[in-house]
Design a protein around this motif. Structure first.
Motif, PDB file in Angstrom:
ATOM      1  N   ALA A  35       0.908  -0.560   0.140  1.00  0.00           N
ATOM      2  CA  ALA A  35       0.214  -0.063   0.156  1.00  0.00           C
ATOM      3  C   ALA A  35       1.317   1.462  -0.006  1.00  0.00           C
ATOM      4  CB  ALA A  35      -0.796   0.044   0.905  1.00  0.00           C
ATOM      5  N   PHE A  47      -4.276   7.108   3.926  1.00  0.00           N
ATOM      6  CA  PHE A  47      -4.457   5.192   2.943  1.00  0.00           C
ATOM      7  C   PHE A  47      -4.429   6.322   1.861  1.00  0.00           C
ATOM      8  CE2 PHE A  47      -5.163   1.240   1.715  1.00  0.00           C
ATOM      9  CZ  PHE A  47      -6.197   1.463   0.542  1.00  0.00           C
ATOM     10  N   GLY A  50      -3.923   1.148  -2.012  1.00  0.00           N
ATOM     11  CA  GLY A  50      -4.103  -0.864  -1.557  1.00  0.00           C
ATOM     12  C   GLY A  50      -3.495  -1.495  -2.685  1.00  0.00           C
ATOM     13  N   THR A  58      -7.120  -3.697  -6.428  1.00  0.00           N
ATOM     14  CA  THR A  58      -6.948  -2.950  -5.810  1.00  0.00           C
ATOM     15  C   THR A  58      -7.710  -1.709  -4.744  1.00  0.00           C
ATOM     16  OG1 THR A  58      -7.219  -2.176  -7.812  1.00  0.00           O
ATOM     17  CG2 THR A  58      -5.147  -2.457  -8.029  1.00  0.00           C
ATOM     18  N   VAL A 104      -5.962  -6.572   2.220  1.00  0.00           N
ATOM     19  CA  VAL A 104      -5.487  -4.507   2.722  1.00  0.00           C
ATOM     20  C   VAL A 104      -6.910  -3.758   3.438  1.00  0.00           C
ATOM     21  CG1 VAL A 104      -5.888  -1.991   1.501  1.00  0.00           C
ATOM     22  CG2 VAL A 104      -5.080  -4.104   0.695  1.00  0.00           C
ATOM     23  N   ARG A 106      -7.643   0.480   5.467  1.00  0.00           N
ATOM     24  CA  ARG A 106      -6.864   1.763   5.122  1.00  0.00           C
ATOM     25  C   ARG A 106      -6.376   1.640   6.522  1.00  0.00           C
ATOM     26  NH1 ARG A 106     -10.279   4.000   0.420  1.00  0.00           N
ATOM     27  NH2 ARG A 106     -11.131   1.964  -0.262  1.00  0.00           N
ATOM     28  N   TRP A 111      -0.013  -2.561   9.053  1.00  0.00           N
ATOM     29  CA  TRP A 111       0.786  -2.715   8.408  1.00  0.00           C
ATOM     30  C   TRP A 111       2.052  -3.019   8.734  1.00  0.00           C
ATOM     31  CZ3 TRP A 111      -0.582  -3.537   3.000  1.00  0.00           C
ATOM     32  CH2 TRP A 111      -1.580  -3.197   2.493  1.00  0.00           C
TER      33      TRP A 111
END
Length: 124
Positions: A35, A47, A50, A58, A104, A106, A111
């Motif tokens: 991302a 964000f 990603g 995506t 993914v 946000r 992460w």
């Protein structure tokens, strides 16, 4: 362990384009989601985009939808962010992130690995 290194930032006029790269100097990102986040002075990290590990899904923030494109080349262990029609409000430090999750998220707290960032400045 994964070490990420961003490049491609710079100063550009409004309406211009930049392409950011995120290379894994250690470890592999080919089996990890990736991302891009950004953080402007005095603001929270947000964000931007990603991508799934296979590159077939995506996700974009509403503010960049239609202008930015995230992609990856797993053979090169590298991710990209193509930014077109840049606006002054896109000015920020841009960070690459990679994660072990299959989804993914946000939220930046989800992460696992982060780069040091590359500055993008858009003049009006």
């Amino acid at each position: 362990q994964v070490q990420l290194l961003e490049s491609g930032g710079g100063l550009v006029q409004a309406g211009g384009s930049l392409r950011l790269s995120c290379a894994a100097s250690e470890g592999s990102v080919s089996n990890k989601i990736m991302a891009w986040f950004r953080q402007a002075p005095g603001k929270d990290r947000e964000f931007v985009a990603g991508i799934s590990w296979a590159g077939d899904r995506t996700h974009y923030a509403d503010s960049v939808q239609g202008r930015f494109t995230i992609s990856r080349d797993n053979a090169k262990n590298t991710g990209y962010l193509q930014m077109n029609n840049l606006k002054p409000e896109d000015t920020a430090m841009y960070y690459c992130a990679a994660g072990r999750s299959s989804v993914v998220n946000r939220r930046s707290s989800h992460w696992d690995y982060w780069g040091q960032g590359t500055q993008v400045t858009v003049s009006s």
